[in-house]
Structures are given as structure tokens and as C-alpha cells.
Design an enzyme around this catalytic site. Sequence first.
Site, PDB file in Angstrom:
ATOM      1  N   ASP A  33       0.830  -1.212   0.000  1.00 58.41           N
ATOM      2  CA  ASP A  33       0.000   0.000   0.000  1.00 58.41           C
ATOM      3  C   ASP A  33       0.864   1.261   0.000  1.00 58.41           C
ATOM      4  OD1 ASP A  33      -1.988  -1.842   0.332  1.00 58.41           O
ATOM      5  OD2 ASP A  33      -2.786  -0.992   2.192  1.00 58.41           O
ATOM      6  N   HIS A  88       4.082  -2.159   2.929  1.00 53.59           N
ATOM      7  CA  HIS A  88       4.109  -0.827   2.315  1.00 53.59           C
ATOM      8  C   HIS A  88       5.429  -0.660   1.570  1.00 53.59           C
ATOM      9  CE1 HIS A  88       1.293  -0.697   5.661  1.00 53.59           C
ATOM     10  NE2 HIS A  88       0.644   0.238   4.979  1.00 53.59           N
TER      11      HIS A  88
HETATM   12 ZN   LIG Z   1      -2.242   2.963   3.525  1.00 53.39          ZN
END
Ligand SMILES: [Zn+2]
Length: 254
Positions: A79, A221
Amino acid sequence: MDKQKKYFCVVAMVLILLSGYGKISDSAFRMRVTRMIAGEGMLRLVAAQYGQKAAEPVAETASDRSEKEEHPRVALTFDDGPHATYTPLLLDGLRKRGIHATFFLMGKNIRGNEEIVTQMQRDGHLIGNHTYDHVQLDKIPGDQACQQIIKTNNEIYEITGEYPMYLRPPYGAWPKDLELCVTMLPVFWDVDTLDWKSKNVRSVENIVKRQVKDGSIILMHDSFSTSVEAALEIADMLTEEGYDLVTADQLLVM
Ligand SMILES: [Zn+2]
């Protein structure tokens, strides 16, 4: 324009976008029943739009699948990108390993990183939407939430020529009424590596080791060097353990 008019405008825009959705009319897609969706309402919406009765969600067991294929499967999902420095490093590492992952992009991070998004597509990764400004979708008015998603879809479309079908709602917050304006499937996760918090390769690896199972969707991430390092080590570890690393949509398909 008053609020109601604006809302209908957004709905109209989405319908126009959907009419260009090549993939959504694909019969395989229509038969998909997702395990990790927010609710049946959206499934019914998708099905109704294409004149089909929504299938009842059927849980597929590991033993059902083991007859079709031998390997357990897992999806690495990233993400908050694209990140100008770390995403290309991650893409290089995944390419060398022949592994496909899933990237949920933030609209505001796309400008200036278009080449990275092109590379993602070229490498066969799944590209999804993570809102424009990383908003919590249930904390803002519905029309703004729709805009956050639509703006990001448009940014991605401008580069890839395809509208994303999958969305990772920031903080896992997916208000049901969004189903009225966006026909996308939210993708959640079951293994949260907390990589953004620890920024520690070993800690991230240990969380995955402890929690991973067949069908896991791992949340990471691509905004930290430690996450890239951990992700590639995890990819090697899971491959060695016999897992197939797949894109998240593969784990939502029944
Ligand atoms: Zn996020």
C-alpha cells in the site's frame, strides 16, 4: 451545484466509466465469489448490473483446492505507493524472482512516478486503488469518498489504459453506501506485518512466519527500505516453503 446534483453527477460518471470496463463483463469475473469482500450488497450490485443473480458465497476449503493444485498460495500486497526510490527496488527484486504482487496506489503519489506504474503493469503486477489522499472513507461525506476513489482510478487509467477493479480501503474502513457509487471490490488482509511501524526486517519476517497460511493476504508498504528488504526475503522464504506467490485477485476467485 447542490449536493444532490453533485452526487448524481458522480454516479453518472461512474456508470460511464463502467461502460468502458472491458474486464468486468468477462464471464470469469462474473462468476467470481470473493472471500474477503465487505458484504453481499456489492456482489448483488455487480451481478444485477450484468443481469445475473449473485451467487451465494461458498467457502472453498484447502482440501477442495488441493485436488486442483498442490501448492498453498499467498499474496504480497503493498500500500501507499508508488514511492520514487523504494518501489523500483522492489519491482527489480520481484522481477528477478518471477513473482507477481499487488500494489494499491495512492492517487497523489502517482504524478511524477508514471514510469514506475508502467513498469508495474509491464511486470504483470495487479494494480489497485488506495484512495487519492489516504483518507478514511467512513469519516468523510460520501461524495468526497467517491471522488477520492474515482480520481485515483482516473490517474491509473491514464497510465495503464485500464480501470482498477480492486481497492484497499485505508485503515480497512469500507462504508457500505460506497457500493452505490463505486463497483469495485475491497481487498482486506489477514497478515498485518506492521512494517511501517517497526521498520525492522526481522520483526516483519517473524510476523509473517507466525501468521502465514494458505490463502493469506499479507499487508506491507513499499515506502521503506526495510519493507523492500523484508518483502524480498519473505518472498524467498515462502517460495522455499512451497508457497506460490500470486496477485490478490487470485485469492478472491473461487
Ligand atoms: Zn495505507
